[in-house]
Design a protein around this motif. Structure first.
Motif, PDB file in Angstrom:
ATOM      1  N   GLU A 116       0.832  -1.196   0.000  1.00 56.98           N
ATOM      2  CA  GLU A 116       0.000   0.000   0.000  1.00 56.98           C
ATOM      3  C   GLU A 116       0.865   1.244   0.000  1.00 56.98           C
ATOM      4  O   GLU A 116       1.973   1.248   0.530  1.00 56.98           O
ATOM      5  CB  GLU A 116      -0.932   0.028   1.221  1.00 56.98           C
ATOM      6  N   LYS A 167       0.944  13.804  -0.031  1.00 57.61           N
ATOM      7  CA  LYS A 167      -0.295  13.102   0.297  1.00 57.61           C
ATOM      8  C   LYS A 167       0.036  11.922   1.198  1.00 57.61           C
ATOM      9  O   LYS A 167       1.112  11.317   1.072  1.00 57.61           O
ATOM     10  CB  LYS A 167      -0.983  12.596  -0.973  1.00 57.61           C
ATOM     11  N   TYR A 168      -0.940  11.569   2.067  1.00 55.88           N
ATOM     12  CA  TYR A 168      -0.716  10.499   3.030  1.00 55.88           C
ATOM     13  C   TYR A 168      -1.901   9.546   3.075  1.00 55.88           C
ATOM     14  O   TYR A 168      -3.055   9.947   2.882  1.00 55.88           O
ATOM     15  CB  TYR A 168      -0.516  11.085   4.428  1.00 55.88           C
ATOM     16  N   GLU A 169      -1.583   8.297   3.358  1.00 54.44           N
ATOM     17  CA  GLU A 169      -2.623   7.312   3.633  1.00 54.44           C
ATOM     18  C   GLU A 169      -3.290   7.697   4.937  1.00 54.44           C
ATOM     19  O   GLU A 169      -2.635   8.215   5.864  1.00 54.44           O
ATOM     20  CB  GLU A 169      -1.984   5.927   3.698  1.00 54.44           C
ATOM     21  N   ASP A 170      -4.599   7.468   5.057  1.00 58.54           N
ATOM     22  CA  ASP A 170      -5.352   7.999   6.189  1.00 58.54           C
ATOM     23  C   ASP A 170      -4.793   7.581   7.547  1.00 58.54           C
ATOM     24  O   ASP A 170      -4.760   8.384   8.486  1.00 58.54           O
ATOM     25  CB  ASP A 170      -6.819   7.560   6.086  1.00 58.54           C
ATOM     26  N   SER A 171      -4.358   6.348   7.676  1.00 53.22           N
ATOM     27  CA  SER A 171      -3.941   5.865   8.993  1.00 53.22           C
ATOM     28  C   SER A 171      -2.635   6.486   9.482  1.00 53.22           C
ATOM     29  O   SER A 171      -2.308   6.377  10.674  1.00 53.22           O
ATOM     30  CB  SER A 171      -3.805   4.343   8.977  1.00 53.22           C
ATOM     31  N   LYS A 173      -1.760   9.835   8.673  1.00 53.79           N
ATOM     32  CA  LYS A 173      -1.871  11.287   8.715  1.00 53.79           C
ATOM     33  C   LYS A 173      -1.663  11.806  10.134  1.00 53.79           C
ATOM     34  O   LYS A 173      -2.223  11.283  11.093  1.00 53.79           O
ATOM     35  CB  LYS A 173      -3.239  11.729   8.194  1.00 53.79           C
ATOM     36  N   ASP A 177       1.836  -0.598  12.060  1.00 51.65           N
ATOM     37  CA  ASP A 177       2.783  -0.005  11.113  1.00 51.65           C
ATOM     38  C   ASP A 177       3.907  -0.983  10.750  1.00 51.65           C
ATOM     39  O   ASP A 177       4.724  -0.685   9.878  1.00 51.65           O
ATOM     40  CB  ASP A 177       3.403   1.267  11.679  1.00 51.65           C
TER      41      ASP A 177
END
Length: 120
Positions: free
Chosen positions: A49, A62-66, A68, A93
């Motif tokens: 991912e 930009k960042y993956e939601d988890s 941020k 993680d």
């Protein structure tokens, strides 16, 4: 031959921090500053991912939601290096983290990956 070399992975307790680095060399098409840099990760049994992306110029990411608010991606075009600062790490993680360099219309380049393990 393009090489992306990651470093900075390791073991850390939950709530801890790590800083990943990715140093690139050998571009034959353009230079480092022409590439979008990103960090992906792949946990055991899961698909790879995208975690964070930083665009050309370094002013937009930009960042993956988890992640941020916990992870920060940055780049230093003078040293051909991208970074991923990871704070307040969680067990979820835990993964192999890969650096990627992308240019429009061309196949991306990948690093070999660096293991990040978060556990108590």
């Amino acid at each position: 031959q393009v090489q992306l070399v990651e470093s900075g992975g390791g073991w850390v307790q939950p709530g801890g921090s790590l800083r990943l680095s990715c140093t690139a060399s050998g571009f034959t098409f353009g230079v480092f500053s022409n590439y979008v840099m990103s960090w992906d990760r792949q946990a055991p049994g899961k698909e790879r991912e995208s975690v964070a992306v930083i665009f050309i110029g370094g002013n937009f990411a930009k960042y993956e939601d988890s992640v941020k608010g916990r992870f920060t991606i940055s780049r230093d075009d003078a040293s051909n290096t991208a970074y991923l600062q990871m704070n307040n790490l969680r067990s979820e993680d835990t993964a192999v983290y890969y650096c990627k360099a992308s240019a429009f219309g061309r196949d991306p380049y990948w690093g070999q990956g660096t293991q990040v393990t978060v556990s108590s």
